[in-house]
Design an enzyme around this catalytic site. Structure first.
Site, PDB file in Angstrom:
ATOM      1  N   GLU A 115       9.264  -2.032 -46.066  1.00 26.40           N
ATOM      2  CA  GLU A 115       9.942  -1.451 -47.228  1.00 26.40           C
ATOM      3  C   GLU A 115      10.731  -0.203 -46.845  1.00 26.40           C
ATOM      4  O   GLU A 115      11.789   0.073 -47.415  1.00 26.40           O
ATOM      5  CB  GLU A 115       8.923  -1.120 -48.323  1.00 26.40           C
ATOM      6  CG  GLU A 115       8.326  -2.342 -49.008  1.00 26.40           C
ATOM      7  CD  GLU A 115       9.390  -3.249 -49.611  1.00 26.40           C
ATOM      8  OE1 GLU A 115      10.347  -2.712 -50.223  1.00 26.40           O
ATOM      9  OE2 GLU A 115       9.276  -4.483 -49.478  1.00 26.40           O
ATOM     10  N   SER A 201      14.269  -5.289 -25.619  1.00 32.73           N
ATOM     11  CA  SER A 201      14.812  -6.249 -26.578  1.00 32.73           C
ATOM     12  C   SER A 201      15.118  -7.639 -26.010  1.00 32.73           C
ATOM     13  O   SER A 201      14.838  -8.640 -26.680  1.00 32.73           O
ATOM     14  CB  SER A 201      16.077  -5.681 -27.233  1.00 32.73           C
ATOM     15  OG  SER A 201      15.767  -4.554 -28.021  1.00 32.73           O
ATOM     16  N   HIS A 331      11.686 -13.345 -39.620  1.00 31.98           N
ATOM     17  CA  HIS A 331      11.646 -13.004 -38.200  1.00 31.98           C
ATOM     18  C   HIS A 331      11.735 -11.497 -37.999  1.00 31.98           C
ATOM     19  O   HIS A 331      11.009 -10.912 -37.198  1.00 31.98           O
ATOM     20  CB  HIS A 331      12.798 -13.683 -37.461  1.00 31.98           C
ATOM     21  CG  HIS A 331      12.848 -13.368 -36.000  1.00 31.98           C
ATOM     22  ND1 HIS A 331      13.559 -12.310 -35.494  1.00 31.98           N
ATOM     23  CD2 HIS A 331      12.245 -13.965 -34.929  1.00 31.98           C
ATOM     24  CE1 HIS A 331      13.412 -12.267 -34.179  1.00 31.98           C
ATOM     25  NE2 HIS A 331      12.620 -13.262 -33.818  1.00 31.98           N
ATOM     26  N   SER A 332      12.604 -10.864 -38.749  1.00 29.36           N
ATOM     27  CA  SER A 332      12.777  -9.416 -38.706  1.00 29.36           C
ATOM     28  C   SER A 332      13.545  -9.017 -39.957  1.00 29.36           C
ATOM     29  O   SER A 332      13.871  -9.855 -40.797  1.00 29.36           O
ATOM     30  CB  SER A 332      13.552  -8.992 -37.447  1.00 29.36           C
ATOM     31  OG  SER A 332      14.899  -9.450 -37.532  1.00 29.36           O
TER      32      SER A 332
END
Length: 440
Positions: A115, A201, A331-332
Site C-alpha cells: 500500500e 535485479s 508479480h510486483s
C-alpha cells in the site's frame, strides 16, 4: 667371422619367430576382444562422452510421457493433520509458534509496504502472499551460517534469521540508514551479518555465483555449510540457471538449487513457460538429484530441506529442490495479474490451501493457538511497521557521493574525476536538484 655370422643368423630367426608370436598373440587378443565386444554391444558401449547405456537394434524415440513424474512430498493435509506420524518433525511449541508468527509478520509487512507503494511513498514492491511456508520452512531447516543467494521473493528467509523491521523498511526507502546505502531497488535486500548476499535485479545471475561459492566451501576442510540459491520457474528459462546446473554438477558443489514454482512468471503462466515435468525433472539430464515438495506445507518444506542439506554437504553434490505453491499476489507493483489469470481461481489458495491456515489448523488441534493472542500480535506488528514507515520516509537519502564509493576498494582516478565534475555541476545548478533530501 663364421661364428659371428652364425650368431647373427640365430638372432634374426629368434626375432622373426618373436614377431610372429606377438602377431599371433595380438590377433588372438583382438579376436577375443572383438567377440567380447559383439557380446557386450547390447550391454555397455564405452563412448568417451557417455557410459552405462545399452545398445538397441531398432531406432527408439523416448517420449516424455514415458517418464514417471516426480511425486510431491507432503506432511500435512489442508486441515493441518499430519497423515503419516513418522514424518512429524516433532518441533517444540516455541519453534512452531515462531514459524507461525514469522509468516504472519511477513504477510502483514507485505500488505503495508504494498500500500505504501500505491500511495507513492516507495517506488516498487513485491509481495510473498502464498509462499510464506516456502521461505520460513526452508530457512528454519538451515543454519544461519549457510549462504543464501536470493532472487527477490525470499524476505521470509531474512525474517527468520533476524532482519529487523527497520532494516526492511529503510531498504525499501533507500535512505541513509539502509545498509545498502540506497544503491538498490526496493526489496533487493542484503545482509553480510546474516549471510544473505544482496539481491540483484537480473534474473538468474545469482545461480552461477552460488555455484562458485559452494565450490569454495567444498575446498574447505571439514566443511559443514551449504549454499542455497533461489529462483522461480520463470527464471529457470534463463541461461544462467542452466549454467549453474552444469557447473554445480560437474564440479561437485554443496548447493541447493531452490526453485519456487509458484505457477506464474510475470504475465506468463507455467504451462507457457516450460513443457515437461516441472523443474525438478531437469535434474536427471544434468546428473543432479532432485526433490519436489508441497510449498504450502511448512513441515514438508522443513523436513525436505533438512534432508537436502544433509545430502549436499555429505556428498558434495547439488540438488534441485522444487517447491510448488501459488503466487496469490501480483508479480510486483508493476504487474496486474488479472490480465493473464482468473482471480477467482485463487480462492482455494487464499483459504483452505493457504500455508498460514494449514499451520493454524495444526496449532489449534494442539491448543497452541489463541485468537486473541494472534490479534494482539498482528496489531503490534502493524503498529511497528507503520511507525517505521513514517520514520523511514523522513530520514535523509545518502550523500549523493556514495554512488561512486564501493565500486572499487580504492577509488580510481577516472571515478574521482567524474565525482569532482558532478560536484562542480551541482554547485553551478543547485536549483535543479533536491539537495535538501540528501545528506552532505
Amino acid at each position: 667371422m663364421s661364428f659371428v655370422r652364425n650368431l647373427r643368423q640365430c638372432v634374426g630367426k629368434l626375432r622373426h619367430h618373436s614377431k610372429i608370436s606377438q602377431i599371433k598373440r595380438f590377433q588372438c587378443t583382438t579376436s577375443s576382444m572383438s567377440q567380447k565386444s559383439l557380446q557386450d554391444d547390447s550391454q555397455s558401449p564405452a563412448f568417451p562422452g557417455f557410459a552405462d547405456v545399452q545398445y538397441v537394434s531398432r531406432p527408439t524415440i523416448v517420449l516424455p510421457e514415458e517418464f514417471q513424474k516426480i511425486p510431491i512430498y507432503r506432511v500435512m493435509n489442508r486441515d493441518g493433520v499430519i497423515e503419516d506420524s513418522s514424518q512429524d518433525p516433532n518441533l517444540s511449541q516455541e519453534m512452531v509458534t515462531k514459524m507461525f508468527r514469522d509468516m504472519v509478520l511477513l504477510d502483514t509487512m507485505d500488505k503495508i509496504l504494498y500500500e505504501s507503494q500505491r500511495q507513492g511513498r516507495i517506488s516498487f514492491y513485491m509481495t510473498n502472499f502464498g509462499e510464506e511456508a516456502v521461505q520460513i520452512g526452508g530457512a528454519a531447516a538451515l543454519d544461519n551460517e549457510d549462504m543464501i543467494y536470493g532472487q527477490y521473493r525470499e524476505a521470509g528467509v531474512l525474517v527468520w534469521r533476524g532482519f529487523t523491521i527497520s532494516e526492511f523498511v529503510n531498504q525499501c526507502f533507500g535512505n541513509s540508514e539502509d545498509e545498502g546505502k540506497g544503491k538498490q531497488m526496493p526489496v533487493h535486500y542484503g545482509s553480510k551479518r546474516l549471510n544473505f548476499v544482496t539481491i540483484s535485479s537480473p534474473l538468474g545471475t545469482q545461480t552461477p555465483q552460488a555455484a562458485g561459492a559452494a565450490y569454495a566451501l567444498k575446498l574447505k576442510k571439514d566443511n559443514k555449510r551449504c549454499v542455497v540459491t533461489y529462483f522461480g520457474e520463470g527464471a529457470s528459462s534463463e541461461g544462467d540457471v542452466h549454467a549453474a546446473f552444469n557447473f554445480s554438477a560437474t564440479l561437485g558443489c554443496p548447493l541447493i538449487l531452490f526453485c519456487r514454482n509458484n505457477g506464474y512468471a510475470i504475465s506468463t503462466p507455467a504451462h507457457e513457460q516450460y513443457k515437461g515435468d516441472g523443474i525438478a525433472s531437469r535434474g536427471h539430464g544434468y546428473g543432479i538429484a532432485a526433490m519436489r515438495v508441497d510449498g504450502t506445507d511448512i513441515f514438508a518444506v522443513y523436513n525436505a530441506m533438512k534432508k537436502a542439506k544433509e545430502y549436499v554437504v555429505k556428498n558434495n553434490k547439488p540438488i534441485i529442490f522444487e517447491t510448488l505453491a501459488c503466487r496469490i499476489g501480483h508479480h510486483s507493483t508493476s504487474d496486474d495479474s488479472s490480465a493473464y489469470r482468473n482471480i477467482g481461481d485463487l480462492e482455494v489458495w487464499n483459504t483452505t490451501e493457504h500455508p498460514i491456515t494449514k499451520l493454524k489448523n495444526y496449532m489449534k488441534a494442539r491448543e497452541w493457538w489463541n485468537e486473541e493472542e494472534e490479534k494482539n500480535f498482528v496489531k503490534s506488528v502493524r503498529k511497528q511497521i507503520l511507525s517505521q514507515v513514517n520514520q523511514s520516509e523522513k530520514i535523509l537519502k545518502p550523500d549523493w557521493r556514495e554512488m561512486f564509493n564501493d565500486v572499487y576498494h580504492e577509488m580510481p582516478k577516472h571515478l574521482k574525476e567524474q565525482m569532482d565534475e558532478l560536484e562542480q555541476h551541482i554547485k553551478e545548478h543547485p536549483s535543479h536538484y533536491p539537495l535538501k533530501s540528501f545528506k552532505g
